[in-house]
Design an enzyme around this catalytic site. Structure first.
Site, short mmCIF file in Angstrom:
data_model
loop_
_atom_site.label_atom_id
_atom_site.label_comp_id
_atom_site.label_asym_id
_atom_site.label_seq_id
_atom_site.Cartn_x
_atom_site.Cartn_y
_atom_site.Cartn_z
N TRP A 119 -9.19 -0.04 -0.94
CA TRP A 119 -9.00 -1.49 -0.96
C TRP A 119 -9.61 -1.96 0.44
CZ3 TRP A 119 -7.11 -5.28 2.31
CH2 TRP A 119 -6.75 -6.29 1.84
N HIS A 120 -9.44 -1.22 1.52
CA HIS A 120 -9.99 -1.77 2.63
C HIS A 120 -11.53 -1.85 2.88
CE1 HIS A 120 -5.84 -1.62 3.94
NE2 HIS A 120 -6.24 -2.40 4.87
N GLY A 121 -12.13 -0.90 2.11
CA GLY A 121 -13.62 -1.01 2.37
C GLY A 121 -14.21 -0.03 1.58
#
Lengths: 163, 469
Positions: free
Chosen positions: B319-321
């Site tokens: 989700w963060h990258g």
């Protein structure tokens, strides 16, 4: 009964229409906004190939720092051409940024550069003011293109085609 | 538009607040919606259309779920469609380049592709939209009939760009009934100013030190310098993100909304499990509510529970990258949390407090290395430098950084624990009498605001770190 069916199915029909609109929108984005994964050398060669070398000469990192306040080492690639004549505002800049967050930094610098050059030429060089007002700028993915020239539109098209 | 920008502070926010409170109750949501669209379009003129289309899609999916509430199979089909459509949109904008790069690397062929910039806030608003769909499906909330109110839930500017991720069930009632008061505006302003100060005074200053260190090759860093760099990044990301969240909560209050807190002094945690109860609470609770519990949570065999935890933490990393370092970061935490639950958690619980804080601190700092590194290779080199395989133990540069930044580090430590706020309140409490205290408090916040503005004026463009997620 028929009306009720239509009413019940309205959200379903609407969601498919919206999904189709999203697909169309993405297609438009891909055509007009998307950047390219092509190497910087390829894009810069295509752009520099069409520049008018009688007017423009390649500039170094110091010139980029002096004129735009940008450090060329911060970016993946920089191509900067400008006129050596102090009576000409012509210049072309192509930058490949490392991160999306750098885009704003560069576009702000371009805006400031145009304003400062307008200040330099306003009042005595109307043709230079005209090309500054018609300057072309395009952000495509991580590529940022900027041209101040009578041929700015042609340069921009070449840049877009090269992606 | 950034909260920490002169345009927002002195033009956008005052104008929107004045309009919002001048307009009768019925029109307030419309004012806030229009302001939110303008706020987003200011920075993302192209992608505002994508957000509007996403709003429409989820609105109609919600209405369809309502039509099918007596047809469980139909409702199930609808919810799968809605979640898949949201994931497809998010996946296309966020992960398709990563996927193609991975395939290219695996097959050793160069697959050329066109890439699009990541729409700001897409991960946040897509998760909110999915929360809406799932809350309706699980009957935790009613579908919103008014598309404008639903649009406001998705794109309300205080939390649109970087959260906190607001669950629909939490805000459903507030969309139609919320309380406004001068007291609440005052509270909101205090939150906002505190968040602004965290961002522009602490996060940006710590970020400048980190940037200076990370610009050098990792192999040239001494143990001391590498740890200072990592600690500065830890403070940067905390004050940056928690500052943004404070500003979001504060703005929410100014407009009559109540958002849940997103941070609870995470660097005072005594274990990694405790840390994740305190860090980015809205994201952790989203994954717990909509992924972990539906997968079976902990009401299953240990093997299945471990699998569930690993799935959730791999997804949290992703989700963060769209990069392998984020995947590794997520798996790293997944493994530690599993170990704390099944292997060494009981020992951590009985550790002396100081030892438990050191244990948590070191693991969190190691985790940040994966997070800030541009590649896995860099992360490994940086970690090696932190543990002595760089340029020795200490050097003049490390000493210089320590001497020139000691005040920043002390302030950062104080402000990331309750000690900072306790000291601040005690200082305010020195004034005698309610009126005097109020005057001192107002003056203190005003001073903090003007110091922050002074930092802003002299600073370069410095967006929030979580904008890229």
């Amino acid at each position: 009964m028929k009306n009720r069916n239509i009413r019940e199915n309205m959200p379903t029909i609407a969601k498919y229409i919206v999904l189709a609109l999203i697909a169309g929108y993405v297609a438009l984005l891909m055509m007009n906004v998307s950047g390219s994964r092509k190497p910087f050398e390829e894009i810069s060669a295509a752009v520099s190939g069409v520049l008018d070398m009688e007017i423009l000469t390649e500039q170094d990192a110091q010139a980029l720092k002096r004129n735009f306040g940008l450090n060329s080492s911060d970016y993946e690639g920089v191509l900067y051409y400008a006129s050596d004549s102090s009576m000409s505002a012509e210049e072309v800049l192509l930058i490949l940024v490392r991160e999306d967050s750098q885009i704003r930094q560069v576009t702000d610098a371009l805006e400031e550069r145009v304003e400062s050059r307008l200040g330099d030429f306003e009042g005595y060089a109307p043709e230079q003011v005209k090309i500054l007002e018609d300057a072309r700028q395009s952000v495509r993915g991580k590529y940022i293109f900027f041209a101040v020239s009578e041929d700015a539109q042609r340069y921009l098209e070449m840049f877009a085609d090269s992606l | 538009m950034l909260f920490s920008s002169i345009t927002f502070l002195f033009f956008f926010l005052p104008v929107v607040l004045v309009l919002y409170y001048l307009i009768p109750a019925k029109g307030k949501n419309i004012v806030l919606l229009l302001a939110s669209l303008l706020f987003y379009a200011w920075g993302e003129p192209v992608y505002v259309i994508l957000m509007i289309l996403s709003i429409c899609l989820n609105y109609f999916c919600g209405r369809e779920l309502q039509e099918r509430e007596d047809d469980p199979r139909g409702a199930r089909r609808s919810v799968i469609f809605a979640v898949a459509a949201n994931l497809l949109i998010l996946g296309f904008f966020k992960y398709y380049g990563f996927l193609l790069n991975t395939v290219s690397a695996l097959l050793s062929v160069d697959i050329p592709y066109r890439e699009l910039p990541l729409p700001i806030g897409i991960s946040f608003y897509t998760f909110q939209a999915m929360s809406y769909i799932l809350d309706i499906y699980w009957k935790k909330a009613q579908p919103q009939k008014n598309i404008l109110y639903f649009a406001l839930y998705i794109c309300m500017f205080p939390q649109l760009i970087a959260g906190p991720i607001v669950r629909y069930a939490d805000i459903e009632r507030q969309l139609t009934q919320r309380k406004f008061s001068v007291r609440k505006i005052g509270q909101g302003s205090r939150f906002f100013i505190m968040g602004l100060a965290k961002k522009v005074i602490l996060a940006n200053t710590a970020g400048a030190v980190f940037e200076q260190i990370s610009a050098s090759p990792a192999s040239s860093l001494s143990v001391m310098t590498a740890w200072i760099g990592c600690i500065c990044y830890a403070f940067q990301i905390y004050f940056d993100f928690s500052g943004y969240s404070d500003m979001a909560v504060g703005l929410g209050k100014m407009f009559g909304f109540e958002f849940r807190k997103n941070f609870d002094y995470p660097y005072t945690a005594s274990s990694i499990t405790d840390f994740w109860r305190r860090w980015h609470i809205s994201l952790s609770s989203w994954f717990r509510e909509y992924v972990y519990i539906p997968l079976g949570g902990n009401r299953c065999s240990p093997a299945r529970n471990i699998l569930n935890l690993m799935i959730v933490w791999s997804l949290t990393g992703m989700w963060h990258g769209a990069a392998w370092n984020f995947v590794v970061w997520g798996i790293y935490y997944g493994i530690i949390l599993v170990m704390e639950k099944y292997v060494w958690g009981v020992f951590v619980e009985v550790l002396p407090k100081a030892a438990a804080h050191i244990y948590t601190g070191v693991l969190v700092l190691v985790g940040w290395v994966f997070f800030f590194s541009p590649s896995l290779g860099y992360a490994v080199r940086y970690l090696l430098a932190m543990f002595g395989a760089g340029a020795g133990f200490a050097d003049a540069r490390g000493g210089f950084l320590l001497i020139t930044n000691w005040l920043l580090l002390i302030l950062a430590v104080l402000c990331s624990t309750r000690a900072g706020i306790i000291l601040f309140r005690r200082a305010l409490g020195l004034a005698r009498g309610k009126k005097a205290r109020m005057a001192v408090e107002t003056a203190a916040y005003m001073a903090l605001f003007f110091i922050s503005v002074a930092f802003l004026v002299t600073d370069t463009f410095n967006p929030f770190l979580y904008f890229r997620f």
